[in-house]
Design a protein around this motif. Structure first.
Motif, PDB file in Angstrom:
ATOM      1  N   ASP A 146      -7.569  -4.428 -10.659  1.00 53.05           N
ATOM      2  CA  ASP A 146      -7.135  -2.813 -11.003  1.00 53.05           C
ATOM      3  C   ASP A 146      -6.025  -2.690 -10.137  1.00 53.05           C
ATOM      4  O   ASP A 146      -5.645  -1.466 -10.139  1.00 53.05           O
ATOM      5  N   THR A 147      -5.278  -3.586  -9.963  1.00 49.85           N
ATOM      6  CA  THR A 147      -4.008  -3.544  -9.405  1.00 49.85           C
ATOM      7  C   THR A 147      -2.774  -3.625 -10.356  1.00 49.85           C
ATOM      8  O   THR A 147      -2.948  -4.358 -11.333  1.00 49.85           O
ATOM      9  N   LEU A 148      -1.768  -2.622 -10.385  1.00 52.92           N
ATOM     10  CA  LEU A 148      -0.720  -2.653 -11.344  1.00 52.92           C
ATOM     11  C   LEU A 148       0.564  -3.504 -10.971  1.00 52.92           C
ATOM     12  O   LEU A 148       1.078  -3.295  -9.772  1.00 52.92           O
ATOM     13  N   ARG A 161       7.457  -5.119  -8.515  1.00 53.08           N
ATOM     14  CA  ARG A 161       6.522  -4.473  -7.578  1.00 53.08           C
ATOM     15  C   ARG A 161       4.745  -4.782  -7.572  1.00 53.08           C
ATOM     16  O   ARG A 161       4.525  -5.043  -8.801  1.00 53.08           O
ATOM     17  N   LYS A 162       4.181  -4.432  -6.601  1.00 53.42           N
ATOM     18  CA  LYS A 162       2.770  -4.351  -6.514  1.00 53.42           C
ATOM     19  C   LYS A 162       2.619  -3.137  -6.296  1.00 53.42           C
ATOM     20  O   LYS A 162       2.955  -2.514  -5.343  1.00 53.42           O
ATOM     21  N   THR A 163       1.721  -2.356  -6.971  1.00 51.04           N
ATOM     22  CA  THR A 163       1.565  -0.709  -7.023  1.00 51.04           C
ATOM     23  C   THR A 163      -0.041  -0.353  -7.100  1.00 51.04           C
ATOM     24  O   THR A 163      -0.894  -1.001  -7.562  1.00 51.04           O
ATOM     25  N   ASN A 164      -0.224   0.763  -6.296  1.00 49.04           N
ATOM     26  CA  ASN A 164      -1.278   1.600  -6.397  1.00 49.04           C
ATOM     27  C   ASN A 164      -1.030   2.498  -7.623  1.00 49.04           C
ATOM     28  O   ASN A 164      -0.485   3.435  -7.624  1.00 49.04           O
ATOM     29  N   ILE A 174       9.542  -6.621  -4.051  1.00 49.56           N
ATOM     30  CA  ILE A 174      10.538  -7.860  -4.251  1.00 49.56           C
ATOM     31  C   ILE A 174      11.953  -7.830  -4.865  1.00 49.56           C
ATOM     32  O   ILE A 174      11.771  -7.363  -6.092  1.00 49.56           O
ATOM     33  N   GLU A 175      12.854  -7.667  -4.120  1.00 54.22           N
ATOM     34  CA  GLU A 175      14.140  -7.280  -4.836  1.00 54.22           C
ATOM     35  C   GLU A 175      14.875  -8.557  -5.179  1.00 54.22           C
ATOM     36  O   GLU A 175      14.766  -9.535  -4.723  1.00 54.22           O
TER      37      GLU A 175
END
Length: 351
Positions: A146-148, A161-164, A174-175
């Motif tokens: 369930d993580t986008l 990116r790891k996002t909610n 992470i750039e």
């Protein structure tokens, strides 16, 4: 079976490139043609291919191929009827090897194969709306559980990116170095795979901590656009008419399909998403998302997302629809765009 197919492909390539034992000749004395005057066909049609033999040389046999698949062998009369049942669509070639008087001549003829059905047309209903970072130039979007996870582009601001997705919060970012333009991403076997645009390189990250663990090069395509996987192999778009099929272990581009309707071959397919056995692909700078059969490239449906961009904040950096994410756990589909401040959960409805 796989090794045997690769060996056959190698043998055929050698023959088609070198013209077999006739390689010392400048031009074959035979040619390949269709009995009909056209070279464009649809699935379900039957075509007839014939070897032209102007000097009436004795022909022992002729073998006809579609890629590595043997279509048939003709002995007395060098012609073959070929039913187009489930061949790959798009710009293809039919090959033939003519055995005559101790020599082997390789012949080839181009054919364009379209689907035999027009795509179904779909529209959408917005079910829910969630916040999305307006600074994110979205290039790739994919759920793990369930993580986008999101890949963003632009030189100097590209990131992983790891996002909610419910709150829009960026949990980890992470750039990329300034020389890289981030593109599509996909997750498989505990790793995240991220493409770059014109740099000919992709990156591999550990899913748990987003630490970069390796990289891979594009061996056939010149650019990276979208990426998805079916659990066994990757599918990669590059802006051309090809969607490349990648080996999940070596990341080599081993084959490709060409997304095709009943009338045309599509290009500019960007972000890709695997949805219940089909590839969803948005067309760059368009509101449409194609539903593609991964086996032969047939575009079986088009989702018209016209009007969705009007539902987000209007600002100078606002750009096009790009970002498709399917959560297999909940069977829900989400879409967003470049520098959109909203992520939409959508229901797809047949028109």
């Amino acid at each position: 079976m796989k090794k045997a197919k690769l060996l056959l492909l190698f043998i055929l390539n050698v023959l088609f490139i070198s013209c077999g034992s006739n390689s010392d000749k400048n031009k074959s004395e035979f040619s390949l043609s269709f009995v009909s005057s056209k070279a464009e066909f649809q699935l379900g049609e039957t075509i007839k291919v014939v070897v032209q033999n102007p000097k009436n040389k004795k022909i022992d046999s002729t073998s006809f191929y579609f890629e590595t698949e043997l279509l048939g062998t003709a002995t007395s009369t060098p012609e073959l009827e070929i039913p187009l049942n489930f061949e790959k669509l798009g710009n293809q070639k039919i090959n033939a090897i003519v055995f005559s008087e101790g020599t082997a001549d390789s012949l080839q003829i181009a054919i364009k194969i379209f689907n035999n059905k027009a795509p179904e047309i779909y529209t959408y209903n917005v079910i829910n709306t969630y916040p999305h970072d307006i600074e994110a130039y979205t290039q790739g979007l994919e759920f793990f559980k369930d993580t986008l996870y999101e890949s963003t582009g632009q030189y100097g601001t590209s990131s992983l990116r790891k996002t909610n997705f419910e709150t829009g919060e960026v949990l980890k970012k992470i750039e990329l170095s300034d020389q890289y333009f981030g593109e599509g991403l996909s997750i498989l076997n505990g790793n995240i795979y991220q493409l770059t645009w014109k740099e000919g390189e992709g990156f591999i990250y550990n899913l748990k901590d987003l630490k970069k663990t390796g990289s891979f090069n594009f061996n056939n395509s010149k650019e990276g656009w979208g990426l998805c996987n079916d659990g066994k192999k990757f599918y990669k778009s590059d802006g051309t008419e090809k969607i490349w099929i990648l080996n999940s272990e070596t990341l080599a581009e081993e084959n490709f399909i060409q997304p095709t309707t009943n009338k045309s071959i599509s290009t500019q397919l960007n972000e890709l998403e695997w949805v219940e056995g089909k590839i969803y692909a948005n067309t760059y700078q368009k509101d449409g998302v194609a539903i593609i059969n991964p086996k032969n490239g047939a575009i079986e449906g088009i989702i018209n997302f016209k009007g969705l961009r009007d539902k987000v904040k209007q600002h100078p950096q606002l750009d096009v629809l790009n970002g498709i994410a399917y959560n297999p756990n909940t069977k829900k589909l989400y879409v967003t765009g470049k520098n959109w401040n909203k992520l939409f959960e959508v229901e797809i409805v047949k028109k």
